[in-house]
Design an enzyme around this catalytic site. Structure first.
Site, PDB file in Angstrom:
ATOM      1  N   ARG A  51     -23.882   5.571  14.947  1.00  0.00           N
ATOM      2  CA  ARG A  51     -25.051   5.050  14.242  1.00  0.00           C
ATOM      3  C   ARG A  51     -24.838   3.594  13.850  1.00  0.00           C
ATOM      4  O   ARG A  51     -23.699   3.118  13.780  1.00  0.00           O
ATOM      5  CB  ARG A  51     -25.327   5.879  12.993  1.00  0.00           C
ATOM      6  N   ASP A  53     -26.423   0.693  10.847  1.00  0.00           N
ATOM      7  CA  ASP A  53     -27.129   0.662   9.568  1.00  0.00           C
ATOM      8  C   ASP A  53     -28.430  -0.128   9.657  1.00  0.00           C
ATOM      9  O   ASP A  53     -28.700  -0.812  10.650  1.00  0.00           O
ATOM     10  CB  ASP A  53     -26.230   0.026   8.498  1.00  0.00           C
ATOM     11  N   TYR A 111     -18.047  -5.247  19.062  1.00  0.00           N
ATOM     12  CA  TYR A 111     -19.057  -5.741  18.130  1.00  0.00           C
ATOM     13  C   TYR A 111     -18.984  -7.263  18.070  1.00  0.00           C
ATOM     14  O   TYR A 111     -17.928  -7.866  18.310  1.00  0.00           O
ATOM     15  CB  TYR A 111     -18.822  -5.195  16.721  1.00  0.00           C
ATOM     16  N   ARG A 199     -18.056  -5.195   9.201  1.00  0.00           N
ATOM     17  CA  ARG A 199     -18.650  -6.077   8.185  1.00  0.00           C
ATOM     18  C   ARG A 199     -17.664  -6.396   7.065  1.00  0.00           C
ATOM     19  O   ARG A 199     -17.671  -7.512   6.522  1.00  0.00           O
ATOM     20  CB  ARG A 199     -19.921  -5.446   7.622  1.00  0.00           C
TER      21      ARG A 199
END
Length: 246
Positions: A51, A53, A111, A199
């Site tokens: 998933r 966010d 990422y 993050r």
């Protein structure tokens, strides 16, 4: 029954994340809505690599679903894109073996995190990069500090406290910084990532770049396995799921 592997991209700005949530607009809900139309009301479950966010983007999210329809794979992308909202696009569709699993067959992910270091951020990039008000960090220091993160570690320090995952050992294979004009990109690859891990790493290394944290401190943070020792979680709009490896 066929199993299809699908690669999608999406602009996360107006989504409450990837995963279905009651009463919220999500990527999964939009995909399953369209598939239900194509399958004349039958619910088709979509399984993704993981998933993302709210406000997080993807250029290479991967998913699979099973279908009895005989639509050729080269026509499937168009059939989906015609009905999907414009902030989701299907990039490719291929038929795969039934033992392929979008989540459990993953061997790694890449990422990308983007900061806009322009003195005045373009209004057209405000939902896709994180504004720094013209601050340009010491990227050499960030790259040096990143060496403590590359490798196999217990990454509890870079994991959101509200996760239910017990095993927090992961391997980061690549972590590097690139300038693209006045945008700073952090590119990270590994065999898997914990909730908010990328993050929090971005937020911690940014603190090194602007002098709020020393290079040596990052190794201490990793060794501590303590979330409170790491930096703030960087904002979501700078994050992109770029590629999933199988």
């Amino acid at each position: 029954m066929r199993r299809l592997k699908v690669i999608i991209s999406y602009d996360g700005t107006l989504f409450s994340g990837y995963q279905v949530q009651p009463g919220e607009r999500t990527v999964q809900a939009e995909l399953e809505r369209v598939l239900s139309i194509m399958h004349k009301g039958e619910k088709i479950k979509v399984t993704a690599s993981g998933r993302t966010d709210a406000r997080v983007h993807a250029t290479g999210q991967t998913l699979h679903f099973d279908t009895p329809l005989a639509i050729p794979v080269d026509k499937y992308s168009k059939a989906l894109n015609v009905q999907l909202p414009r902030d989701i696009r299907v990039q490719s569709v291929e038929e795969v073996a039934h033992d392929f699993h979008a989540r459990y067959s993953v061997t790694g992910k890449r990422y990308r995190y983007i900061w806009s270091c322009e003195p005045i951020q373009s209004p057209f990039r405000r939902y896709y990069t994180v504004e720094t008000s013209g601050v340009k960090p010491n990227v050499e220091a960030m790259q040096e500090a990143a060496k403590a993160i590359v490798g196999t570690h217990d990454f509890s320090c870079f994991c959101a406290a509200n996760t239910s995952v017990k095993d927090k050992v992961r391997t980061v294979t690549t972590l590097q910084f690139e300038w693209h004009g006045e945008e700073l990109h952090m590119v990270i690859e590994g065999n898997g990532f914990l909730y908010n891990m990328v993050r929090i790493i971005a937020g911690t290394l940014w603190e090194v770049g602007v002098g709020r944290r020393t290079i040596d401190n990052v190794a201490l943070v990793v060794a501590s396995e303590d979330r409170d020792k790491a930096g703030k979680t960087a904002p979501p709009q700078g994050l992109y799921l770029e590629k999933v490896f199988y």
